[in-house]
Design a protein around this motif. Structure first.
Motif, mmCIF file in Angstrom:
data_model
loop_
_atom_site.group_PDB
_atom_site.id
_atom_site.type_symbol
_atom_site.label_atom_id
_atom_site.label_comp_id
_atom_site.label_asym_id
_atom_site.label_seq_id
_atom_site.Cartn_x
_atom_site.Cartn_y
_atom_site.Cartn_z
ATOM 1 N N THR A 1 0.678 -1.319 0.090
ATOM 2 C CA THR A 1 -0.113 0.110 0.002
ATOM 3 C C THR A 1 0.938 1.232 -0.037
ATOM 4 O O THR A 1 2.148 1.161 0.295
ATOM 5 N N ALA A 2 0.350 2.297 -0.127
ATOM 6 C CA ALA A 2 1.070 3.615 -0.192
ATOM 7 C C ALA A 2 0.083 4.815 0.313
ATOM 8 O O ALA A 2 -0.547 4.421 1.248
ATOM 9 N N ASP A 3 -0.038 5.608 -0.393
ATOM 10 C CA ASP A 3 -0.623 7.051 0.175
ATOM 11 C C ASP A 3 -2.110 6.693 0.131
ATOM 12 O O ASP A 3 -2.726 6.658 -1.032
ATOM 13 N N LEU A 4 -2.861 6.800 1.240
ATOM 14 C CA LEU A 4 -4.195 6.578 1.169
ATOM 15 C C LEU A 4 -5.242 7.433 0.550
ATOM 16 O O LEU A 4 -5.952 6.753 -0.277
ATOM 17 N N THR A 5 -4.724 8.661 0.489
ATOM 18 C CA THR A 5 -5.884 9.670 -0.087
ATOM 19 C C THR A 5 -5.558 9.586 -1.836
ATOM 20 O O THR A 5 -6.669 9.876 -2.301
ATOM 21 N N SER A 6 -4.826 9.000 -2.190
ATOM 22 C CA SER A 6 -4.852 8.586 -3.652
ATOM 23 C C SER A 6 -5.435 7.501 -4.066
ATOM 24 O O SER A 6 -5.586 7.178 -5.370
ATOM 25 N N CYS A 7 -5.761 6.431 -3.097
ATOM 26 C CA CYS A 7 -6.147 5.092 -3.378
ATOM 27 C C CYS A 7 -7.604 5.335 -3.936
ATOM 28 O O CYS A 7 -8.354 5.769 -2.977
ATOM 29 N N SER A 8 -7.880 4.610 -4.769
ATOM 30 C CA SER A 8 -9.181 4.532 -5.424
ATOM 31 C C SER A 8 -9.869 3.018 -5.372
ATOM 32 O O SER A 8 -10.783 3.002 -4.959
ATOM 33 N N MET A 9 -8.959 1.966 -5.758
ATOM 34 C CA MET A 9 -9.320 0.563 -5.657
ATOM 35 C C MET A 9 -8.323 -0.129 -4.965
ATOM 36 O O MET A 9 -7.385 -0.132 -5.206
ATOM 37 N N ILE A 10 -9.065 -1.248 -4.317
ATOM 38 C CA ILE A 10 -8.127 -2.065 -3.450
ATOM 39 C C ILE A 10 -8.587 -3.604 -3.909
ATOM 40 O O ILE A 10 -9.768 -3.908 -4.152
ATOM 41 N N TYR A 11 -7.766 -4.393 -4.641
ATOM 42 C CA TYR A 11 -8.070 -5.689 -4.888
ATOM 43 C C TYR A 11 -7.620 -6.787 -4.151
ATOM 44 O O TYR A 11 -6.368 -6.709 -3.662
#
Length: 229
Positions: free
Chosen positions: A52-62
């Motif tokens: 994982t990385a920067d949470l605010t940039s995350c749109s999708m989690i597979y």
């Protein structure tokens, strides 16, 4: 896929997160994980050095997931609309409710883990996600309507292609014969594969194992001893 995100986004603003199957496996094998267990899970799989990385940039989690040891499906969490989807390539209405329960279980624990890892930042992003899951309807089946896979052993490839963003047309029953060797070569030649140089020809491998008292038969290694002779 995680490494591709790192290469494409060196500022750590990854749009996609790809969690390994061990995340869902650990959650489903122990549904009563306490906060201490969850922190160990976070330490193993979350963070810039992991998946994982920067949470605010995350749109999708597979999250690739296994159904009782005989079928692969994928959970896709859309943080933008706060909805969890199930993708599975084999239509089986008898298993739909069971997979929904598995997905709900994974999403509830993942929700707790993300709150532990990211604190108030995740709480602000997921204000409605808790309500969605607690109402018992975290899954949206729309993604499965255009997919059909009648060959069970292709399900893992379908999940990988789904995570890669491929949109196969309705009625596809199995993968093209080139997909498995292509995937193998992608893994073998990936610059992050530190063990690639140790790969040997299958016949050479069998001969080497034979020298140590093993024989390859029926898809398995069998040790030769006095009872086998």
């Amino acid at each position: 896929m995680t490494n591709d995100e790192r290469s494409n986004h060196p500022d750590k603003r990854h749009f996609m997160w790809y969690l390994p199957v061990m995340v869902s496996r650990q959650i489903l094998s122990n549904p009563n994980l306490n906060d201490s267990d969850l922190m160990k899970l976070c330490d193993s799989y979350f963070g810039d050095a992991n998946f994982t990385a920067d949470l605010t940039s995350c749109s999708m989690i597979y999250i690739p997931t296994n159904d009782r040891g005989n079928h692969w499906f994928c959970i896709k969490a859309d943080l933008g609309i706060q909805m969890a989807y199930i993708f599975y390539s084999k239509p089986a209405t008898r298993s739909n409710l069971f997979r929904k329960r598995l997905t709900k279980q994974v999403m509830e624990v993942l929700h707790r883990a993300l709150r532990l890892q990211y604190g108030d930042l995740y709480k602000l992003m997921s204000a409605n996600l808790t309500l969605l899951m607690l109402k018992g309807n975290p899954c949206n089946m729309r993604l499965t309507e255009s997919f059909a896979c009648k060959i069970r052993y292709d399900c893992g490839l379908f999940v990988i292609k789904f995570m890669q963003g491929f949109n196969y047309p309705s009625g596809v029953h199995r993968m093209d014969d080139t997909e498995r060797p292509r995937l193998l070569m992608d893994l073998l030649l990936d610059p992050n594969n530190r063990e690639g140089h140790t790969v040997v020809k299958f016949d050479d491998w069998k001969a080497k194992k034979g020298q140590t008292g093993f024989v390859y038969a029926g898809g398995h290694l069998v040790r030769l001893d006095s009872n086998n002779l």
